[in-house]
Design a protein around this motif. Structure first.
Motif, PDB file in Angstrom:
ATOM      1  N   LEU A 144       0.705  -1.141  -0.035  1.00 46.94           N
ATOM      2  CA  LEU A 144       0.000   0.013   0.057  1.00 46.94           C
ATOM      3  C   LEU A 144       0.803   1.066   0.239  1.00 46.94           C
ATOM      4  O   LEU A 144       0.667   2.242  -0.825  1.00 46.94           O
ATOM      5  N   LEU A 145       1.942   1.134   0.756  1.00 48.06           N
ATOM      6  CA  LEU A 145       2.720   2.396   0.844  1.00 48.06           C
ATOM      7  C   LEU A 145       3.572   2.610  -0.470  1.00 48.06           C
ATOM      8  O   LEU A 145       4.153   4.049  -0.709  1.00 48.06           O
ATOM      9  N   VAL A 146       3.935   1.731  -0.845  1.00 47.49           N
ATOM     10  CA  VAL A 146       4.773   1.905  -2.238  1.00 47.49           C
ATOM     11  C   VAL A 146       3.800   2.420  -3.255  1.00 47.49           C
ATOM     12  O   VAL A 146       4.398   3.372  -3.991  1.00 47.49           O
ATOM     13  N   ALA A 147       2.668   2.059  -3.398  1.00 44.77           N
ATOM     14  CA  ALA A 147       1.471   2.795  -4.106  1.00 44.77           C
ATOM     15  C   ALA A 147       1.380   4.205  -3.939  1.00 44.77           C
ATOM     16  O   ALA A 147       0.847   5.048  -4.693  1.00 44.77           O
ATOM     17  N   ILE A 148       1.508   4.435  -2.617  1.00 46.85           N
ATOM     18  CA  ILE A 148       1.189   5.898  -1.859  1.00 46.85           C
ATOM     19  C   ILE A 148       2.393   6.779  -2.147  1.00 46.85           C
ATOM     20  O   ILE A 148       2.220   8.141  -2.588  1.00 46.85           O
ATOM     21  N   VAL A 149       3.636   6.140  -1.441  1.00 44.08           N
ATOM     22  CA  VAL A 149       4.759   7.336  -1.352  1.00 44.08           C
ATOM     23  C   VAL A 149       5.861   6.818  -2.303  1.00 44.08           C
ATOM     24  O   VAL A 149       6.769   7.588  -2.401  1.00 44.08           O
ATOM     25  N   GLY A 150       5.597   5.886  -3.084  1.00 43.95           N
ATOM     26  CA  GLY A 150       6.719   5.338  -4.098  1.00 43.95           C
ATOM     27  C   GLY A 150       7.651   4.268  -3.622  1.00 43.95           C
ATOM     28  O   GLY A 150       7.682   4.273  -2.243  1.00 43.95           O
ATOM     29  N   PRO A 151       8.323   3.567  -4.436  1.00 43.05           N
ATOM     30  CA  PRO A 151       9.112   2.438  -3.992  1.00 43.05           C
ATOM     31  C   PRO A 151      10.384   3.270  -3.261  1.00 43.05           C
ATOM     32  O   PRO A 151      10.826   4.070  -3.369  1.00 43.05           O
ATOM     33  N   GLY A 152      10.956   2.336  -2.533  1.00 40.90           N
ATOM     34  CA  GLY A 152      12.214   2.752  -1.593  1.00 40.90           C
ATOM     35  C   GLY A 152      12.195   2.443  -0.159  1.00 40.90           C
ATOM     36  O   GLY A 152      11.258   2.087   0.352  1.00 40.90           O
TER      37      GLY A 152
END
Length: 277
Positions: A143-151
């Motif tokens: 979910l967070l990769v979709a929101i804030v981007g990968p990393g």
């Protein structure tokens, strides 16, 4: 006289053998086990209705084939793993610290003996704990990769959100089990609520908090190694790339590095617990 009475007495009644259950209870237990067996068989049929058994019978040969392809490990590749491994360590450590900072106030709000409101704040705190524990770290990371981007940042937040429920639940249970007499003694001196918390509650839960935090950090080390599979940084990125290109010797090297990292975290956790607790 006793001899005469014994002649007229009836035959001695043989003692009844001891039975754990009556016959009706034994039949009930038998039927219960039979029903449970039927449910298990039905569930197995539902779960395997789309299974291709030819693939299952061929699985041992495939496992052996992949195993041979994974040997020997590509030791030259280990030089590329130090930076991702450092990212994994940072994800676990910073995520644990952030989760700890958020979980402590939530735990005090959830404990019935420290919450300011049992009707409003306590249910809200318990909802936060349950929500955090209900969602796996990989799902949080996805979910967070979709929101804030990968990393790495997405991985840190995912670990923190997952840690809130774990730390919060164990800590609020520890708070509810404190010795109320110590709280009463400090309160009797005229101490304020903050002073009671600092001198009567915190000293009692400090060992539990230290143990819970170390335990969660150890778990987060393991979980952070696979967050890269969904793009959340760490050594999991290298693992995903190696699996995607079928570079099996590199996969072996990564797995051995992960194994060594987890073993080291276990050793560190055990030594620190011995000193703090």
């Amino acid at each position: 006289m006793d001899t005469v009475n014994s002649r007229h007495a009836g035959p001695a009644v043989a003692p009844q053998p001891w039975r754990r259950r009556t016959r009706r209870q034994e039949w009930a237990v038998f039927l219960g086990w039979l029903l449970a067996l039927c449910v298990v068989v039905w569930c197995f049929r539902v779960m395997t209705q789309d299974t291709i058994w030819a693939f299952v019978s061929d699985a041992p040969r495939q496992v052996a084939d992949v195993g041979w392809r994974m040997l020997p490990p590509d030791w030259a590749f280990i030089g590329e793993l130090w930076l991702p491994l450092w990212d994994t360590f940072n994800i676990a450590t910073l995520g644990t610290l952030l989760g700890l900072l958020l979980a402590v106030p939530v735990a005090f709000l959830a404990a019935h003996n420290t919450t300011p409101s049992r009707l409003v704040l306590r249910p809200l705190a318990l909802t936060v704990i349950v929500a955090s524990r209900s969602i796996n770290s990989l799902i949080w990371a996805l979910l967070l990769v979709a929101i804030v981007g990968p990393g790495v940042f997405a991985g840190i937040i995912a670990i923190a959100l997952r840690s809130i429920g774990f730390i919060g639940k164990l800590l609020y249970e520890a708070i509810e089990e404190i010795d109320a007499r110590q709280v009463e003694a400090v309160t009797a001196t005229g101490a304020t609520g903050t002073q009671v918390m600092a001198w009567a509650v915190v000293p009692q839960i400090a060992p539990a908090l230290a143990g819970i935090s170390l335990f969660r950090w150890d778990i987060n080390i393991r979980e952070s190694t696979v967050l890269g599979l969904v793009g959340a940084g760490g050594i999991g990125l290298k693992l995903d790339a190696a699996l995607g290109t079928l570079a099996w010797p590199k996969v072996t090297t990564i797995l051995l590095v992960i194994l060594a990292t987890v073993a080291l975290s276990e050793w560190v956790t055990a030594r620190v617990r011995q000193r703090l607790i």
